[in-house]
Design a protein around this motif. Structure first.
Motif, PDB file in Angstrom:
ATOM      1  N   UNK A  32       0.865  -1.177   0.000  1.00  0.00           N
ATOM      2  CA  UNK A  32       0.000   0.000   0.000  1.00  0.00           C
ATOM      3  C   UNK A  32       0.899   1.224   0.000  1.00  0.00           C
ATOM      4  N   UNK A  82       3.741   2.042   2.620  1.00  0.00           N
ATOM      5  CA  UNK A  82       3.382   2.162   4.028  1.00  0.00           C
ATOM      6  C   UNK A  82       3.391   0.777   4.673  1.00  0.00           C
ATOM      7  N   UNK A  83       2.864  -0.203   3.943  1.00  0.00           N
ATOM      8  CA  UNK A  83       2.904  -1.573   4.455  1.00  0.00           C
ATOM      9  C   UNK A  83       2.741  -2.570   3.310  1.00  0.00           C
ATOM     10  N   UNK A 107       5.041   2.363   7.849  1.00  0.00           N
ATOM     11  CA  UNK A 107       4.178   2.182   9.022  1.00  0.00           C
ATOM     12  C   UNK A 107       4.928   1.493  10.147  1.00  0.00           C
ATOM     13  N   UNK A 133      -3.599   0.048  13.126  1.00  0.00           N
ATOM     14  CA  UNK A 133      -2.452   0.729  13.727  1.00  0.00           C
ATOM     15  C   UNK A 133      -2.310   2.119  13.106  1.00  0.00           C
ATOM     16  N   UNK A 134      -2.581   2.199  11.818  1.00  0.00           N
ATOM     17  CA  UNK A 134      -2.297   3.425  11.075  1.00  0.00           C
ATOM     18  C   UNK A 134      -3.392   4.491  11.183  1.00  0.00           C
TER      19      UNK A 134
END
Lengths: 353, 126
Positions: free
Chosen positions: A16, A27-28, A216, B63-64
């Motif tokens: 992502x 981000x992850x 993240x 979490x984000x």
């Protein structure tokens, strides 16, 4: 938006993506919690191609940089690096960075992506004859490989060079710079390579079983260790002393530096604020940047979180906030307001883990 | 993505199971849970609250980020899945089963017809 030289790999891995400091960054991949745990337990690899790299060369480079940075570069031998800060005349933070001494008269500086231009302008405005400054940010791609198992992964790969020791830096023949530093609190290294070469390095580490991890997880990992994030925990108004970074500020080094006078007066007057570490003590929603820190009843606002997250390692909310010095002792009970409700919290010693 | 045929869907990715008109079950779709990733916290509404279609009724957090969940239909909340407040993992693992969130006594049974059926929803997320 700027695309990383690893962009195609991120897409292929199903990352992502989101904007960060003008870059489109992952981000992850599989999930922040899993990536966080991979780094704490074995190994993760982060794309840090957005970071800035400067090279500074000159016979008087130590003296010149020592006039602009808080730590004392005289303490570094060739091939060693350390964390340091660049301040404005009021003692506020322009940027935090790592300075590596690559040779007697040559330094490699790694700065924050969002601050490349500001840092470059600041350094160039202070240039003196005999100092060569080069912003090499566009030439390098970079990865941070972090976790307790990554040093053995490096050994398994039978590369020409052994990893440098902790905080050390090593230059290889192909323009690659490897530094035994990071932003996660785990052992590991950061590898800077020419843009066209970084992809194959990323692939080699992934093939060795290192887990791709996004920004993240990078944020939750650094927050658990209380490593500050410039722009959130550090800014032009707060000094490194207030941020709790006094050990990286050498007020009595030989060279006077920009911001020193302000820090000396602040120290003499006594610090009015500290960057405090806050943990939620009961069941509560994740806490986030901007939430209010209050007295235990949730009535008096003491400050605002500059960083906040659920800690994957602790399973509860953690955060940092500038609070008045008298509110900052570990064990002090406070609360954090989430959607108009106060949830119990307390000040704790740094780091969180 | 799993989109069960017997459910109806809102544009904000909630599902409604109108099998029992006295208390339609509501949750979020498989697509929504995948977009949110690891759900770490869920704040559900109180039983007895009357809600209107489109009203924010719950907060779901990864979490984000924190996100609102909206009422896909109007009515009175007659039951909430209390277990999710303690452990929200079923929202990710079983969004149409153990991950259900609330049951609503429909104010207007026809409102469900205004939602997307499974085939239409499948098109919007593909």
């Amino acid at each position: 938006m700027i695309l990383s030289p690893l962009h195609d790999r991120h897409t292929k891995l199903g990352a992502r993506m989101a904007p960060f400091a003008g870059w489109n960054m992952p981000i992850q991949y599989c999930g922040i919690v899993a990536e966080h745990q991979a780094v704490r337990e074995s190994g993760g690899i982060f794309d840090i191609s957005h970071m800035g790299e400067f090279e500074v060369v000159g016979a008087e480079v130590v003296t010149w940089l020592n006039g602009l940075l808080t730590n004392d570069l005289n303490s570094l031998s060739d091939g060693e690096g350390h964390y340091t800060l660049m301040l404005n005349p009021r003692g506020g933070v322009i940027d935090d960075l790592i300075a590596y001494r690559m040779g007697e008269d040559r330094f490699f500086l790694v700065v924050n992506a969002a601050k490349i231009e500001e840092d470059r302008d600041w350094l160039e405005s202070h240039l003196v004859p005999g100092i060569d400054f080069a912003d090499r940010s566009k030439e390098f791609g970079a990865v941070a490989v972090q976790g307790p198992a990554v040093a053995t992964a490096w050994s398994r790969m039978e590369l020409e060079h052994p990893l440098p020791k902790r905080n050390g830096a090593l230059e290889c023949e192909d323009g690659v710079v490897v530094c035994r530093t990071g932003y996660t609190g785990e052992d590991g290294f950061e590898l800077f390579a020419p843009v066209e070469a970084i992809g194959s390095w990323f692939d080699r580490f992934v093939d060795e079983g290192v887990t791709p991890a996004g920004l993240g997880a990078r944020d939750t990992l650094r927050l658990e260790k209380c490593y500050p994030l410039n722009g959130s925990d550090l800014d032009a108004e707060h000094t490194p002393l207030e941020a709790g970074l006094g050990s990286f500020v050498k007020l009595d080094k030989e060279t006077d530096f920009v911001g020193r006078d302000a820090l000396v007066s602040q120290k003499a007057e006594g610090l009015k604020q500290h960057l405090a570490a806050i943990t939620m003590t009961g069941k509560a929603p994740p806490i986030r940047h901007g939430y209010e820190v209050c007295d235990p009843d949730g009535e008096v606002i003491l400050g605002k979180l500059c960083s906040g997250s659920l800690s994957p390692s602790l399973g509860r909310g953690i955060g940092l906030a500038y609070l008045d010095a008298e509110d900052c002792h570990p064990g002090k009970r406070v609360s954090v307001r989430v959607r108009e409700r106060a949830f119990p919290a307390e000040i704790v010693k740094k780091p969180f883990i | 993505m799993n989109v069960p045929d017997h459910l109806y869907f809102s544009e904000s990715h909630e599902w409604v199971d109108p099998a029992l008109p006295e208390s339609a079950t509501v949750g979020i779709s498989d697509h929504a849970q995948a977009e949110l990733t690891d759900v770490v916290y869920l704040e559900l509404p109180e039983v007895g609250r009357s809600v209107s279609k489109g009203e924010a009724i719950a907060v779901i957090e990864s979490v984000k980020a924190a996100n609102d969940i909206y009422a896909p239909v109007s009515g009175e909340i007659v039951e909430v899945n209390e277990a999710l407040a303690e452990a929200p993992e079923p929202v990710n693992e079983d969004p149409y089963g153990e991950g259900w969130m609330i049951k609503v006594r429909l104010a207007d049974a026809d409102e469900v017809e205004g939602l997307m059926n499974a085939a239409t929803y499948r098109d919007t997320i593909s």
